[in-house]
Design a protein around this motif. Structure first.
Motif, short mmCIF file in Angstrom:
data_model
loop_
_atom_site.label_atom_id
_atom_site.label_comp_id
_atom_site.label_asym_id
_atom_site.label_seq_id
_atom_site.Cartn_x
_atom_site.Cartn_y
_atom_site.Cartn_z
N ARG A 196 0.83 -1.21 0.00
CA ARG A 196 0.00 0.00 0.00
C ARG A 196 0.86 1.26 0.00
O ARG A 196 2.03 1.22 0.36
CB ARG A 196 -0.94 -0.01 1.20
N ASN A 197 0.25 2.35 -0.41
CA ASN A 197 0.89 3.67 -0.47
C ASN A 197 2.04 3.71 -1.46
O ASN A 197 3.02 4.43 -1.26
CB ASN A 197 1.35 4.11 0.93
N ALA A 220 -2.96 1.05 -6.11
CA ALA A 220 -4.42 1.16 -6.17
C ALA A 220 -4.84 2.18 -7.23
O ALA A 220 -5.75 1.93 -8.02
CB ALA A 220 -4.99 1.54 -4.80
N THR A 221 -4.15 3.31 -7.28
CA THR A 221 -4.46 4.32 -8.29
C THR A 221 -4.19 3.78 -9.68
O THR A 221 -4.99 3.99 -10.61
CB THR A 221 -3.64 5.60 -8.04
N SER A 266 -13.32 5.08 1.48
CA SER A 266 -12.45 6.25 1.61
C SER A 266 -12.75 7.27 0.52
O SER A 266 -12.16 7.24 -0.55
CB SER A 266 -10.98 5.83 1.54
N GLU A 316 -11.97 10.33 0.45
CA GLU A 316 -10.79 11.16 0.20
C GLU A 316 -9.85 10.52 -0.82
O GLU A 316 -9.30 11.20 -1.68
CB GLU A 316 -10.02 11.43 1.51
N PHE A 317 -9.66 9.21 -0.74
CA PHE A 317 -8.78 8.52 -1.69
C PHE A 317 -9.29 8.73 -3.12
O PHE A 317 -8.54 9.09 -4.02
CB PHE A 317 -8.67 7.02 -1.39
N TYR A 318 -10.58 8.49 -3.35
CA TYR A 318 -11.12 8.57 -4.70
C TYR A 318 -11.22 10.01 -5.20
O TYR A 318 -11.07 10.25 -6.39
CB TYR A 318 -12.47 7.86 -4.77
N GLU A 319 -11.46 10.95 -4.30
CA GLU A 319 -11.43 12.36 -4.72
C GLU A 319 -10.05 12.73 -5.24
O GLU A 319 -9.91 13.35 -6.29
CB GLU A 319 -11.81 13.28 -3.56
N LYS A 320 -9.02 12.31 -4.51
CA LYS A 320 -7.64 12.64 -4.89
C LYS A 320 -7.18 11.83 -6.09
O LYS A 320 -6.55 12.36 -7.01
CB LYS A 320 -6.71 12.38 -3.70
N ALA A 321 -7.48 10.54 -6.11
CA ALA A 321 -6.96 9.64 -7.15
C ALA A 321 -7.55 9.92 -8.53
O ALA A 321 -6.86 9.80 -9.53
CB ALA A 321 -7.20 8.18 -6.77
#
Length: 159
Positions: free
Chosen positions: A100-101, A105-106, A131, A133-138
């Motif tokens: 991860r990180n 995933a992206t 999450s 936030e993850f999908y907003e950013k990705a």
């Protein structure tokens, strides 16, 4: 939990290269690897595994499959599915804890978007997001208000 929407019709480059993970390949899964992929999901995502395994298996029986895997040295380190529960839906998706990180995933998400766009989809729905936030950013996903549990309201089992 909510569903989120991503527009695929805009001229945008969905970058599939994991910038932080050396030697990772993102590729469309083969149905012959179904057991290995389902075992990976069961082992790494025990809290979600039964529902995720069924959705993942459904995507592996499509032709071509709509399951993507992240692989390092012939070992599965992540998976992403689309068109499992409903056409146009992305998920489930997950990466093993040790990987991860690193952008995997992206990269898998973007590979799914590329495949969906090539299939003619204008939008992708990311279902039952954990999450936001993850999908907003990705990928610039936008939350759909007041839609929980969405399509999953038809489930017989309680998860």
């Amino acid at each position: 939990m909510t569903d989120m929407v991503v527009d695929l019709y805009r001229e945008r480059q969905w970058n599939e290269c994991p910038s932080g993970a050396a030697e990772i390949q993102i590729k469309r899964a083969l149905v012959i690897d179904k057991q290995l992929i389902c075992d990976f999901v069961r082992e790494h995502f025990i809290d979600h595994s039964e529902g995720w395994i069924e959705e993942c298996a459904a995507t592996l029986y499509r032709h071509p499959t709509t399951c993507l895997i992240a692989v390092r040295h012939r070992e599965i380190v992540g998976f992403a599915c689309y068109d499992g529960t409903a056409k146009g839906m992305v998920g489930p998706m997950g990466v093993a804890q040790a990987y991860r990180n690193k952008g995997i995933a992206t990269a898998m998400l973007n590979a799914a978007f590329n495949a969906m766009k090539a299939d003619g989809y204008a939008y992708a729905i990311i279902g039952w997001v954990g999450s936001v936030e993850f999908y907003e950013k990705a990928c610039g996903a936008i939350a759909l208000p007041d839609n929980f549990p969405g399509i999953y309201s038809r489930m017989l089992a309680h998860h």
